[in-house]
Design an enzyme around this catalytic site. Structure first.
Site, PDB file in Angstrom:
ATOM      1  N   PHE A  11       0.623  -1.396   0.020  1.00 19.94           N
ATOM      2  CA  PHE A  11       0.038   0.048   0.012  1.00 19.94           C
ATOM      3  C   PHE A  11       0.801   1.368  -0.014  1.00 19.94           C
ATOM      4  O   PHE A  11       0.560   2.223  -0.598  1.00 19.94           O
ATOM      5  CB  PHE A  11      -0.818  -0.170   1.177  1.00 19.94           C
ATOM      6  N   ALA A  42      -1.854  -4.007   4.775  1.00 16.61           N
ATOM      7  CA  ALA A  42      -1.603  -4.915   5.955  1.00 16.61           C
ATOM      8  C   ALA A  42      -2.634  -5.955   6.320  1.00 16.61           C
ATOM      9  O   ALA A  42      -2.495  -6.991   7.125  1.00 16.61           O
ATOM     10  CB  ALA A  42      -1.391  -3.948   7.248  1.00 16.61           C
ATOM     11  N   GLU A  44      -4.254  -7.852   4.587  1.00 12.00           N
ATOM     12  CA  GLU A  44      -4.324  -9.136   3.886  1.00 12.00           C
ATOM     13  C   GLU A  44      -3.134  -9.930   4.307  1.00 12.00           C
ATOM     14  O   GLU A  44      -2.973 -11.252   3.858  1.00 12.00           O
ATOM     15  CB  GLU A  44      -4.161  -9.006   2.071  1.00 12.00           C
ATOM     16  N   ILE A  68      -0.991   4.023   8.216  1.00 12.35           N
ATOM     17  CA  ILE A  68      -0.842   5.356   8.729  1.00 12.35           C
ATOM     18  C   ILE A  68      -2.297   5.778   8.987  1.00 12.35           C
ATOM     19  O   ILE A  68      -3.152   5.702   8.200  1.00 12.35           O
ATOM     20  CB  ILE A  68      -0.187   6.281   7.611  1.00 12.35           C
ATOM     21  N   HIS A  74     -10.887   3.497  10.194  1.00  9.40           N
ATOM     22  CA  HIS A  74     -10.332   2.411   9.341  1.00  9.40           C
ATOM     23  C   HIS A  74      -9.015   1.879   9.801  1.00  9.40           C
ATOM     24  O   HIS A  74      -8.721   0.570   9.966  1.00  9.40           O
ATOM     25  CB  HIS A  74     -10.513   2.619   7.883  1.00  9.40           C
ATOM     26  N   ARG A 112      11.321   4.753  11.361  1.00 13.56           N
ATOM     27  CA  ARG A 112      11.259   3.275  11.804  1.00 13.56           C
ATOM     28  C   ARG A 112      11.574   2.255  10.778  1.00 13.56           C
ATOM     29  O   ARG A 112      11.379   1.081  10.796  1.00 13.56           O
ATOM     30  CB  ARG A 112       9.693   3.161  12.430  1.00 13.56           C
TER      31      ARG A 112
END
Length: 137
Positions: A11, A42, A44, A68, A74, A112
């Site tokens: 994504f 994420a 899936e 994010i 959602h 990160r």
């Protein structure tokens, strides 16, 4: 030789690629081999690992991606359900390294990007523990 499946959410493709780069370097340093597949997001990732779980060619799995926070709830569903799905798989016996970033903004994600290596290290450690307990049973 240890062989791992990396499942990356694409994504956010640049973030996913950086996470994979760190995971791949950590696996290579440990002498492990890997394959990589991508999924849409994420959410899936647990399903993809579930599909591959009974394929005996994988000793472990690394889940990589980024969620994010946006303006709706959602984010909470994707984060919670992907984490729950991975924990269910882990409790079922899968050696999983968790490297899904859950952040407020892209700057936090960028800070990160080393978490791919951390997820690979966690996966390798879980494989080691699984083998240890299999050997003693």
């Amino acid at each position: 030789m240890t062989h791992v499946l990396i499942v990356v959410a694409d994504f956010y493709p640049d973030i996913g690629a950086a996470l994979v780069k760190g995971a791949a370097a950590a696996l290579a340093k440990a002498g492990a081999t890997f394959e990589e597949i991508s999924v849409p997001g994420a959410f899936e990732i647990p399903a993809a690992i579930g599909f591959a779980l009974h394929n005996e060619k994988y000793d472990g799995f690394i889940a990589l991606g980024c969620v994010i926070r946006g303006e709706t709830s959602h984010y909470d569903y994707v984060c919670g359900e992907s984490a729950r799905g991975l924990m269910d798989l882990a409790l079922g016996g899968a050696a999983i390294g968790y490297g899904i970033l859950t952040v407020e903004n892209e700057a936090q994600a960028t800070a990160r990007l080393d978490k791919g290596a951390d997820a690979a290290a966690a996966c390798l450690r879980m494989i080691e523990l699984e083998r240890r307990f299999d050997a003693t049973s």
